[in-house]
Design an enzyme around this catalytic site. Structure first.
Site, short mmCIF file in Angstrom:
data_model
loop_
_atom_site.label_atom_id
_atom_site.label_comp_id
_atom_site.label_asym_id
_atom_site.label_seq_id
_atom_site.Cartn_x
_atom_site.Cartn_y
_atom_site.Cartn_z
N LYS A 201 -33.28 -35.46 -15.57
CA LYS A 201 -32.50 -34.25 -15.25
C LYS A 201 -33.19 -33.04 -15.86
O LYS A 201 -33.61 -33.06 -17.01
CB LYS A 201 -31.09 -34.41 -15.84
CG LYS A 201 -30.23 -33.16 -15.77
CD LYS A 201 -28.90 -33.36 -16.49
CE LYS A 201 -28.15 -32.05 -16.64
NZ LYS A 201 -28.87 -31.09 -17.51
N LYS B 267 -36.74 -32.70 -23.62
CA LYS B 267 -36.54 -31.66 -24.65
C LYS B 267 -37.89 -31.45 -25.32
O LYS B 267 -38.64 -32.40 -25.51
CB LYS B 267 -35.50 -32.12 -25.69
CG LYS B 267 -34.12 -32.44 -25.08
CD LYS B 267 -33.32 -31.20 -24.77
CE LYS B 267 -31.96 -31.56 -24.23
NZ LYS B 267 -31.10 -30.42 -23.90
N ASP C 30 -33.04 -29.29 -17.50
CA ASP C 30 -32.02 -28.62 -18.30
C ASP C 30 -31.48 -27.42 -17.55
O ASP C 30 -32.10 -26.95 -16.58
CB ASP C 30 -32.56 -28.24 -19.68
CG ASP C 30 -31.59 -28.76 -20.74
OD1 ASP C 30 -32.04 -29.24 -21.79
OD2 ASP C 30 -30.37 -28.68 -20.52
N GLU C 31 -30.35 -26.90 -18.06
CA GLU C 31 -29.63 -25.90 -17.27
C GLU C 31 -30.41 -24.59 -17.11
O GLU C 31 -30.16 -23.83 -16.17
CB GLU C 31 -28.26 -25.62 -17.89
CG GLU C 31 -28.27 -24.95 -19.24
CD GLU C 31 -28.49 -25.91 -20.40
OE1 GLU C 31 -28.64 -27.13 -20.13
OE2 GLU C 31 -28.53 -25.45 -21.54
N LYS D 137 -21.67 -32.82 -29.29
CA LYS D 137 -21.90 -31.59 -30.07
C LYS D 137 -21.10 -30.40 -29.53
O LYS D 137 -21.15 -29.31 -30.11
CB LYS D 137 -23.40 -31.25 -30.05
CG LYS D 137 -23.90 -30.82 -28.67
CD LYS D 137 -25.42 -30.61 -28.64
CE LYS D 137 -25.87 -30.14 -27.26
NZ LYS D 137 -27.32 -30.05 -27.11
N SER E 249 -22.13 -35.87 -21.73
CA SER E 249 -23.42 -35.35 -22.20
C SER E 249 -23.20 -34.35 -23.31
O SER E 249 -22.13 -33.73 -23.41
CB SER E 249 -24.12 -34.65 -21.02
OG SER E 249 -25.28 -33.97 -21.44
N HIS F 98 -24.01 -28.92 -13.18
CA HIS F 98 -24.00 -28.54 -14.59
C HIS F 98 -23.00 -27.40 -14.74
O HIS F 98 -22.89 -26.57 -13.85
CB HIS F 98 -25.40 -28.11 -15.06
CG HIS F 98 -25.54 -28.06 -16.54
ND1 HIS F 98 -24.94 -27.10 -17.31
CD2 HIS F 98 -26.17 -28.89 -17.40
CE1 HIS F 98 -25.22 -27.32 -18.58
NE2 HIS F 98 -25.95 -28.39 -18.67
N ARG F 99 -22.29 -27.37 -15.86
CA ARG F 99 -21.18 -26.40 -15.96
C ARG F 99 -21.43 -25.29 -16.99
O ARG F 99 -20.50 -24.69 -17.53
CB ARG F 99 -19.89 -27.14 -16.30
CG ARG F 99 -19.99 -27.90 -17.61
CD ARG F 99 -18.68 -28.54 -18.00
NE ARG F 99 -18.82 -29.25 -19.28
CZ ARG F 99 -17.80 -29.72 -19.98
NH1 ARG F 99 -16.55 -29.59 -19.52
NH2 ARG F 99 -18.00 -30.33 -21.14
#
Ligand SMILES: O=C(COP(=O)(O)O)[C@H](O)[C@H](O)COP(=O)(O)O
Ligand SMILES: [Mg+2]
Length: 416
Positions: free
Chosen positions: A178, A152, A180-181, A311, A339, A270-271
């Site tokens: 990983k 991040k 990020d999306e 979150k 996650s 990833h969704r």
């Protein structure tokens, strides 16, 4: 001649055959509709009917009509003959059971809640190549949760910064780096550079620590491009790929699964965008069904939520995880990913809720550690060690300073 009209699609005495796909819908009929009328229209429109009564030469027709066979309050079961579906085509199946009916005026709302998949349909799909076995087959985490982290800020970091954050996280005890999306192939961090530099860092850390590490590089793109990126991952010695399965689409996921089979690569799903389908509890397609579709199409891990600890909104994470890891005509079980807003201070609650056969992903919960990524990774690993040893986090933290700092910083709260 055969007549086909709405009443033909409702039979509350009908018992579905084992070979049939049975879907559970939650239906709110339109104000001027009885539930029976709404249910028959749903069964009709999702199989072979339409609004007008039809008269067809029987000798020219294969009867593919579905049957609304049970109504219990707002829950309706519809049974579909296997011949309705093209073997191995997830797009065609979803065009039936999650297609036009979601927009029918006969219902004020409708949600596809669950599917009972018959062997006649499951047999057309490969399922996961590895599934939960990645923890021991590709990593050294067979007796604990697999740990992952996303650098991040999620996008904008240079390739060098990305790889050095990854190196620090791996050195701190993370198993999987990983993407990020929304990090794919942008000018600030090109795909091939990121792939090669991150894998070189991985190899250095593996060499130094003796612990297998790997990289969930995001190959999301137009399908042909995705397949080329998968070939590159294999060429450079990667063991996994990551795909944004909802934004890519299930046909693309099926192509990715085929290509990953050629290379022995595991697929991390990833969704992102799933909440467009599953967030409303009265309309859409449940995350349970999305997870079922993902398993048939053959992803090895998929994000399923944090049992309310993180979150983001979640839906029955434990129930979905139980389905993903349960028996389904011999398909490999899928490794669920927890996650979103996780950090060392909530890992004990997370493991209480979801057990240890999961991937725990923490981005902000690692890189937001006051002492940086290396300390954040150590803190996350220490929190898992504590939970596995049955020791309270606070007790374990007395001689694990990185965890102590994480607990002072975030406590046991979950962020919003
Ligand atoms: O990048 C993150 C989490 O970052 P962080 O750890 O910093 O919150 C993931 O995209 C979300 O978990 C996706 O949500 P879900 O896992 O529910 O699909
Ligand atoms: Mg993300």
């Amino acid at each position: 001649m055969t007549g086909i009209e709405y009443d033909d699609f409702l039979d509350l005495e009908y018992q579905p055959a084992e070979t049939e796909l049975v879907c559970e819908f939650a239906i709110e009929p339109a104000a001027d509709m009885t539930m029976e009328a709404a249910a028959s229209r749903v069964a009709s429109e999702s199989s072979n009917g339409t609004w007008a009564a039809l008269h067809v030469d029987e000798s020219e027709l294969t009867d593919l009509g579905a049957v609304a066979c049970d109504i219990d309050g707002s829950d309706v079961l519809v049974a579909y003959p296997p011949e309705l579906f093209e073997a191995g085509s997830m797009p065609q199946i979803l065009s039936c059971i999650a297609g036009n009916i979601l927009g029918m005026k006969a219902v004020d709302s409708i949600r596809l809640e669950d599917c009972r998949w018959p062997e006649t349909v499951v047999g057309g799909f490969p399922g996961p190549q590895f599934g939960t076995s990645v923890a021991g087959e590709k990593l050294d985490a067979e007796d604990r949760p697999v740990l992952a982290t996303v650098p991040k800020p999620k996008v904008g970091l240079s390739t060098d910064a990305h790889a050095s954050i990854g190196e620090a996280a791996w050195r701190g005890g993370i198993d999987l780096l990983k993407d990020d999306e929304n990090l794919t192939d942008q000018a600030f961090n090109p795909f091939v550079d990121r792939l090669t530099e991150s894998l070189a860092a991985r190899d250095r850390v593996q060499e130094d620590t003796g612990e297998r590490k790997d990289y969930l590089v995001n190959v999301t793109a137009e399908t042909t491009e995705m397949l080329e990126r998968i070939d590159l991952v294999a060429e450079h010695g990667g063991g996994f790929v990551m795909v944004d399965v909802i934004t890519c689409g299930w046909a693309a996921v099926q192509s990715v699964r085929d290509r990953c089979e050629d290379h022995g690569l595991a697929i991390h799903a990833h969704r992102a965008m799933h909440a467009a389908f599953d967030r409303l509890d009265h309309h859409g397609v449940s995350m349970r069904v999305i997870a079922q579709v993902a398993r048939l199409c053959g992803v090895d891990h998929i994000h399923t939520g944090t049992a309310g600890l993180g979150k983001l909104e979640n839906e029955d994470t434990p129930g979905i995880n139980a389905w993903l890891t349960g028996e389904c005509y011999g398909l490999n079980p899928v490794l669920p990913v927890a996650s979103g807003g996780l950090h060392p201070g909530v890992i004990d609650q997370l493991i209480d809720a979801l057990g240890t056969d999961i991937i725990v992903q923490a981005g902000g919960g690692v890189h937001g550690h006051p002492d940086g990524t290396l300390a954040g990774a150590k803190a996350l690993r220490q929190s898992v060690e504590a939970a596995m040893a049955g020791e309270a986090l606070a007790d374990y933290a007395t001689d694990h300073p990185e965890l102590a700092t994480a607990l002072e910083t975030w406590g046991a709260e979950t962020p919003r």
